[in-house]
Scaffold this active site. Structure first.
Site, short mmCIF file in Angstrom:
data_model
loop_
_atom_site.label_atom_id
_atom_site.label_comp_id
_atom_site.label_asym_id
_atom_site.label_seq_id
_atom_site.Cartn_x
_atom_site.Cartn_y
_atom_site.Cartn_z
N MET A 30 5.86 6.57 -2.38
CA MET A 30 4.45 6.18 -2.47
C MET A 30 3.86 6.06 -1.06
O MET A 30 2.83 5.43 -0.86
CB MET A 30 4.30 4.87 -3.24
N HIS A 37 12.89 5.18 3.62
CA HIS A 37 12.51 6.52 3.15
C HIS A 37 13.16 7.62 4.00
O HIS A 37 13.62 8.62 3.45
CB HIS A 37 11.00 6.69 3.22
N SER A 184 10.84 -2.62 3.14
CA SER A 184 9.93 -2.38 2.01
C SER A 184 8.53 -2.20 2.57
O SER A 184 8.15 -2.89 3.53
CB SER A 184 9.96 -3.59 1.06
N ARG A 186 6.02 -3.25 1.26
CA ARG A 186 5.31 -4.50 0.98
C ARG A 186 5.59 -5.59 2.02
O ARG A 186 4.87 -6.59 2.05
CB ARG A 186 5.63 -5.01 -0.43
#
Ligand code: PAF
Length: 280
Positions: A30, A37, A184, A186
């Site tokens: 995303m 990633h 993360s 987030r």
């Protein structure tokens, strides 16, 4: 590196690669990419070509979740992909993925009715649907997912098995900051004070793993110790601390086979997850 925004562009390129007999690895993301990633991209190097999808999938967010504020930085993402040898970035718009009338979903029960599925009731239907679409668009030989989202990885493995999808799912280890916090997108929401408080997640999973590895079989004892550790942090509010069967995501009382110890904790308004596997 090619950047494609339409499904047709991706199909055309992948067709050309397959005609040459090349293998294709897919890393679905995303965006707001970090070392978690890029570790997936590096693992995907075992294929001849790598496709990274960058799509903040509206279908996997509930009405009160962070779809609008989810961090985005396409320029940085593209640079990172280029640096890690990605061949094609697929960055579709929501209209390209779900435009017009859209009536079809891929859903699953059992595995999705535990852990994050309890507080995020539409999440896994959104994940299964978009991942199926990405698999159908890219037709990869292998697809790469992080163990940080352990339930998502188990759900995707199960979906691929149950629905006979012709690809291999590769799970990759959790990547952590030097102090233990799992990487993360987030984490960027956290204030400096919350960033320190967030260390209770990794500390609790390290404690759980250590207890299990030292021979503790009683899941209640392990989760109680983890819970007590998290409760010492005033900024932390527990969603769950559970030990589940690693394949079915159903709670277990005793560690016999492979299990997943998983935590979800709100630090301020940010919900974070972490986990450990043991008994594999
Ligand atoms: O893990 C994520 O980033 C997403 O859930 C995924 C797999 C890319 C589907 O939108």
């Amino acid at each position: 590196m090619q950047i494609a925004v339409t499904i047709e562009e991706v199909r055309k390129q992948v067709r050309a690669w397959k005609q040459e007999g090349l293998t294709v690895g897919l890393v679905p993301t995303m965006g707001y990419l970090h070392e978690g990633h890029t570790s997936l991209m590096d693992a995907a190097r075992e294929n001849d070509r790598i496709v990274v999808s960058i799509f903040v999938n509206p279908m996997q967010f509930g009405p009160n979740e962070d779809l609008a504020s989810y961090p985005r930085d396409l320029k940085h993402d593209v640079e990172l992909c280029e640096k890690h040898g990605v061949d094609l970035v697929f960055h579709p718009s929501p209209e390209e993925m779900y435009g017009g009338e859209f009536y079809s979903y891929v859903d699953m029960n059992v595995l999705t009715q535990e852990l994050c599925g309890l507080s995020r009731p539409v999440h896994f239907r959104g994940v299964c649907t978009v991942v199926t679409k990405l698999f159908n668009i890219v037709t990869p030989d292998r697809a790469y997912f992080g163990q940080k989202d352990a339930q998502q990885l188990a759900v995707i493995r199960r979906m691929v098995k149950d629905l006979n999808m012709p690809l291999t799912v590769v799970g990759c280890p959790i990547i952590r900051e030097a102090d233990g916090l799992a990487k993360s997108s987030r984490n960027t929401y956290l204030t400096p004070e919350e960033r320190t408080a967030a260390l209770v997640l990794s500390r609790s999973v390290f404690l759980g793993k250590e207890m299990a590895e030292q021979g503790e079989k009683d899941c209640g004892k392990i989760t109680s110790a983890m819970t007590a550790l998290i409760r010492k942090e005033p900024l932390a509010e527990i969603d769950y601390v559970k030990i589940v069967d690693a394949d079915t995501m159903q709670q277990v009382e005793e560690i016999r086979g492979a299990v997943l110890g998983a935590v979800a904790v709100r630090i301020g308004t940010t919900r974070l997850i972490d986990n450990f596997m043991t008994g594999i």
